[in-house]
Design an enzyme around this catalytic site. Structure first.
Site, PDB file in Angstrom:
ATOM      1  CE1 TYR A 120      -9.728  -1.945   7.910  1.00 56.79           C
ATOM      2  CE2 TYR A 120     -10.542  -1.027   9.967  1.00 56.79           C
ATOM      3  CZ  TYR A 120      -9.538  -1.167   9.039  1.00 56.79           C
ATOM      4  OH  TYR A 120      -8.336  -0.527   9.229  1.00 56.79           O
TER       5      TYR A 120
ATOM      6  N   GLY B  56       0.824  -1.206   0.000  1.00 58.01           N
ATOM      7  CA  GLY B  56       0.000   0.000   0.000  1.00 58.01           C
ATOM      8  C   GLY B  56       0.854   1.251   0.000  1.00 58.01           C
TER       9      GLY B  56
ATOM     10  CB  ILE C 208      -0.042   4.818   6.508  1.00 60.69           C
ATOM     11  CG1 ILE C 208      -1.195   5.494   7.242  1.00 60.69           C
ATOM     12  CG2 ILE C 208       0.991   4.310   7.508  1.00 60.69           C
ATOM     13  CD1 ILE C 208      -2.035   4.545   8.082  1.00 60.69           C
ATOM     14  N   GLY C 209       1.498   4.263   3.822  1.00 58.90           N
ATOM     15  CA  GLY C 209       2.566   3.516   3.158  1.00 58.90           C
ATOM     16  C   GLY C 209       3.563   4.418   2.462  1.00 58.90           C
TER      17      GLY C 209
END
Length: 689
Positions: free
Chosen positions: A540, A396, A401-402
């Site tokens: 999730y 990701g 964030i990645g």
């Protein structure tokens, strides 16, 4: 129509060339040192991507040489063929010394003018600065220049002197542009250096990380400043430069409304989520009284004079200097002059080019700094020791964030291995890292395809010398209540496919490599929802809980070979995943950079878990008072309704993005319910409601 640009690799220059490429025809010649040719070629590719009408052509030279060191044969060939000569190469740094300022700003301008005259250009465009006004007190309009103003620093002096050279010595027509303090792009926040208000950002970050945002702080009224975004400056220069009959004029590229320095700082504090400053006495109450005083005795003048003294510099260097704020910046944080920009406003009339309010783009500036310019990771010896030369596989990695984690890993000397479905975005991130002197690898992969993951693992194991860290960051979030999910079993299949099966397939595929190395650390980006169990996130949270449980079991089997795990129960983060849920705009959230800092911490310290206070409180509540906890969650279930998007009937064949957005919260939360939602969000910060 051809142009010549110095300082094209600089901050303002890059955006000006982009404007010229977009709006003008004909070749654009850009001055470049021989040693910077490679970087210039990269910029040229970016400027001209998709453009066929304009060419950007490098011309080798040197700002420190007479005639800019350009080959006389080239000058002879292009004489009388260049209409606009833009001189931007200069020092824009309040902390630079006399020699540097003289060489770059004064001598550089004289040499640029020599070349422009040899080329017999139609107009020489000098980028000066409002600093040329020095410590002039009162309204300084665009027709004013030599008003006997004090010039308190080498920067002010050389900006004044370089403009004077153009005004008095130029044998070709000229125009002068005086930008105020230039900050990043108003949409992207893009900036390339620490200057002006950016010196205060590390201190704001410390306040954000160590003090509650609601804590009021006492501030001092430091007077007014003036900020403008770089895109405004570039657009305005391009437009004004090509207007007829404006030679011999100066243009103030400033905000027509001066900004209070304390309000400017508070705008960035608000963007960062830090506490803000309040001035105990409003200036409107003191303006009348101070206006009766001689100008030399007014508080602002006394303060500015004091902070520029040697003893004050010594004190400031030992206090604010330790926070990265140079004493020179404090002494010149406000302007004594008010810059009149009527001529510029008139010149831009009808163009649609104007200065946006700082509040509308402060968050973009802060986010870009936090993600790209904050060098705290590089300065941390423990982090550099843990990551330098290490290969860090990040899924990701194309955004959020990645991506920020990859930038921070590279900053610490690590080698990010970028994995995501979109190759183009990964290549952009890789190019950014390489331009900053780092190294990165790109491995595109659809992580919802198990066979593709197997191929990825084979490539990573054979092509990389080691796999030192794996960051399972790619994920899918779905916000939908059970009552709306009876005909949507594919929601559960897809979240499990990416968040659980994809993650463990990657780890299992790399396990032979990790065992061979007898080392490796896996960081799973889990969710605060695993601890708090918020309603509407059953698909999730279940997928993240499964990854947690699997990792906890496997950790005991592989620890003997030096392989370890960290599960980060990440709170709500301001990423593309939550962007469509507009109610989250008002909720306390982590920035991607704050989340990336947690990932860095996980790699450096290698704890079993990283949790937040709210997450731990939720876990404790479920353990010791489960009935009460479910009552509170049921209240949240009533307060936060299903969205219109969640109620939509879509089939199992809809696209499955690598990071799926949570649906919009709809309009049911208006009025009183909205206040209840915000209250719940603040009582339980970071929880996905």
């Amino acid at each position: 129509m051809s142009s010549f640009v110095t300082g094209a690799t600089g901050f303002i220059g890059r955006f000006l060339v982009s404007e010229l490429v977009d709006h003008r025809e004909g070749p654009i010649f850009v001055l470049v040192r021989q040693s910077s040719i490679h970087r210039m070629e990269t910029l040229i590719q970016q400027w001209t991507a998709g453009s066929t009408k304009t060419k950007v052509i490098p011309v080798v030279g040197d700002l420190s040489q007479p005639g800019l060191g350009v080959d006389p044969a080239w000058v002879a060939e292009h004489a009388n063929k260049i209409e606009h000569f833009f001189h931007l190469a200069a020092i824009y740094d309040m902390t630079a010394d006399d020699a540097t300022n003289d060489a770059m700003n004064v001598d550089g301008t004289r040499y640029a003018l020599e070349l422009a005259e040899a080329l017999d250009v139609k107009c020489f465009h000098q980028v000066s600065s409002v600093a040329a006004a020095g410590d002039y007190h009162g309204r300084f309009d665009e027709s004013m220049f030599d008003e006997g103003q004090p010039l308190p620093s080498p920067y002010h002096r050389t900006k004044y002197e370089s403009e004077k050279i153009v005004r008095e010595e130029s044998k070709v027509p000229w125009r002068v542009y005086r930008p105020a303090i230039v900050v990043g792009h108003s949409e992207t926040g893009a900036m390339d250096k620490i200057d002006g208000p950016y010196y205060f950002f590390p201190l704001i970050k410390r306040m954000r990380d160590n003090l509650p945002s609601w804590l009021p702080l006492v501030g001092i009224d430091l007077g007014d400043t003036n900020l403008v975004p770089v895109d405004y400056v570039a657009k305005a220069m391009d437009h004004i430069a090509h207007l007829p009959d404006r030679n011999g004029e100066a243009f103030h590229l400033v905000n027509p409304e001066p900004q209070s320095t304390i309000e400017m700082i508070n705008s960035f504090c608000a963007a960062a989520g830090a506490p803000r400053f309040a001035t105990p006495i409003d200036r409107s109450l003191t303006a009348g009284a101070t206006g009766l005083l001689p100008s030399a005795l007014r508080p602002n003048r006394i303060f500015n004079a004091l902070v520029r003294t040697a003893p004050a510099h010594l004190i400031l260097d030992q206090t604010l200097g330790r926070a990265g704020i140079p004493a020179e910046v404090v002494g010149h944080s406000s302007f004594s002059a008010v810059f009149d920009s009527k001529a510029t406003t008139k010149a831009l009339a009808g163009s649609g080019i104007d200065v946006p309010d700082l509040e509308s783009y402060a968050r973009a500036l802060w986010s870009f700094w936090e993600e790209n310019l904050d060098d705290s990771t590089a300065k941390d010896k423990k982090t550099r020791s843990a990551l330098k030369g290490k290969h860090v596989v990040i899924t990701g990695a194309s955004s959020g964030i990645g991506k920020v984690t990859a930038l921070k890993v590279a900053q610490a000397g690590g080698i990010p291995v970028l994995v995501a479905r979109g190759k183009d975005k990964l290549e952009e991130t890789k190019a950014t890292i390489e331009l900053r002197g780092g190294q990165a690898h790109v491995f595109p992969c659809d992580l919802s395809d198990l066979r593709a993951i197997d191929d990825l693992c084979e490539r990573l194991s054979s092509e990389l010398p080691s796999v030192d860290f794996v960051v399972n960051n790619a994920g899918r979030s779905i916000r939908r209540s059970l009552k709306l999910s009876h005909d949507r079993f594919h929601d559960f299949e897809r979240t499990m496919q990416l968040n659980y099966f994809g993650a463990i397939r990657l780890i299992m595929g790399l396990m032979p490599k990790l065992h061979e190395q007898r080392s490796g650390h896996i960081v799973n980006i889990s969710s605060i929802g695993v601890q708090t169990n918020p309603p509407r996130f059953s698909a999730y949270v279940a997928s993240k809980a499964a990854l947690d449980a699997w990792s906890n079991v496997v950790a005991s089997e592989v620890v003997g070979h030096g392989i370890s795990f960290t599960n980060i129960h990440m709170p709500l983060v301001r990423t593309p995943m939550i962007a469509p849920t507009k109610m989250y705009d008002k909720f306390p959230t982590l920035s991607p950079a704050q989340a990336a800092d947690l990932v860095i911490k996980a790699m450096v310290e290698k704890p079993h878990e990283i949790n937040t206070l709210a997450g731990n409180a939720g876990a404790v509540a479920h353990t010791f008072a489960p009935k009460a906890a479910f009552r509170v969650l049921n209240l949240a279930y009533q307060v936060f309704p299903d969205s219109a998007a969640a109620k939509a009937k879509t089939g199992p064949t809809e696209a499955a993005p690598e990071v799926a957005p949570a649906p919009e919260a709809g309009t049911e939360g208006a009025g009183g319910r909205e206040s209840e939602q915000i209250l719940m969000a603040r009582l339980f910060p970071g929880v996905h409601w």
